[in-house]
Scaffold this active site. Sequence first.
Site, PDB file in Angstrom:
ATOM      1  CG  ASP A  56      -2.385   0.485   1.142  1.00 10.00           C
ATOM      2  OD1 ASP A  56      -1.861   2.321   1.022  1.00 10.00           O
ATOM      3  OD2 ASP A  56      -3.376   0.580   1.566  1.00 10.00           O
ATOM      4  CB  ILE A  57       0.994   4.126  -2.063  1.00 11.76           C
ATOM      5  CG1 ILE A  57      -0.394   4.997  -1.849  1.00 11.76           C
ATOM      6  CG2 ILE A  57       1.213   3.413  -3.188  1.00 11.76           C
ATOM      7  CD1 ILE A  57      -0.725   6.125  -2.559  1.00 11.76           C
ATOM      8  CG  HIS A 125      -8.350  -2.362  -2.811  1.00 13.35           C
ATOM      9  ND1 HIS A 125      -9.676  -2.033  -3.505  1.00 13.35           N
ATOM     10  CD2 HIS A 125      -8.138  -2.095  -1.759  1.00 13.35           C
ATOM     11  CE1 HIS A 125      -9.915  -1.073  -3.050  1.00 13.35           C
ATOM     12  NE2 HIS A 125      -9.182  -0.836  -1.319  1.00 13.35           N
ATOM     13  CG  HIS A 127      -7.016  -2.629   3.233  1.00 10.08           C
ATOM     14  ND1 HIS A 127      -5.698  -1.800   3.235  1.00 10.08           N
ATOM     15  CD2 HIS A 127      -8.118  -1.973   2.586  1.00 10.08           C
ATOM     16  CE1 HIS A 127      -6.355  -0.760   1.902  1.00 10.08           C
ATOM     17  NE2 HIS A 127      -8.067  -0.472   1.930  1.00 10.08           N
TER      18      HIS A 127
END
Length: 167
Positions: A56-57, A125, A127
């Site tokens: 994750d960015i 998506h 996490h």
Amino acid sequence: MAGEVAAGGGAAAEGAAGEQGCRYDRKCVFCRIARREEPGTALFPCEYEDLACFRDIKPGAPHHYLVVPVEHMGNCKTLKAEHIPLVKRMMEVGKAVLQRNNFNDLNDTRMGFHWPPFCSISHLHLHVLAPASQMGFLSRLYYRINSYWFITAEQLIERLQTQNAAR
């Protein structure tokens, strides 16, 4: 929500990927990442060809990965009972990436999805966060269990099983 790439995510465009006739949305950053079209994003090795995993960015924990289907799919609210195996495989990939990155306490993880409308990217998506015990204050809010905006993978599977039983 926080931690997700702040770009694209519209409706899927059929067949733009070509060879397999997969659903692909050129505007969706996760579609592009999963197909290695975003050179700044490294993919982790994945045991399933139809899934991709990357960092994750804006990490909410020391380990924060996203597992996405290569094929464009809507958010978790659009899933049906037939998607339970997909969600389980996404969880398997998340656990494997954690272990390959030397994190083995799988009891100190959080895996789940933001519940619409609290998704900034409309591509399914998962996490994967660890250790959950080291998440900061804001991350504990963003990825809060039993909230209106986040559902754990286990809760989603249970919800999908219940929907199927009601039919």
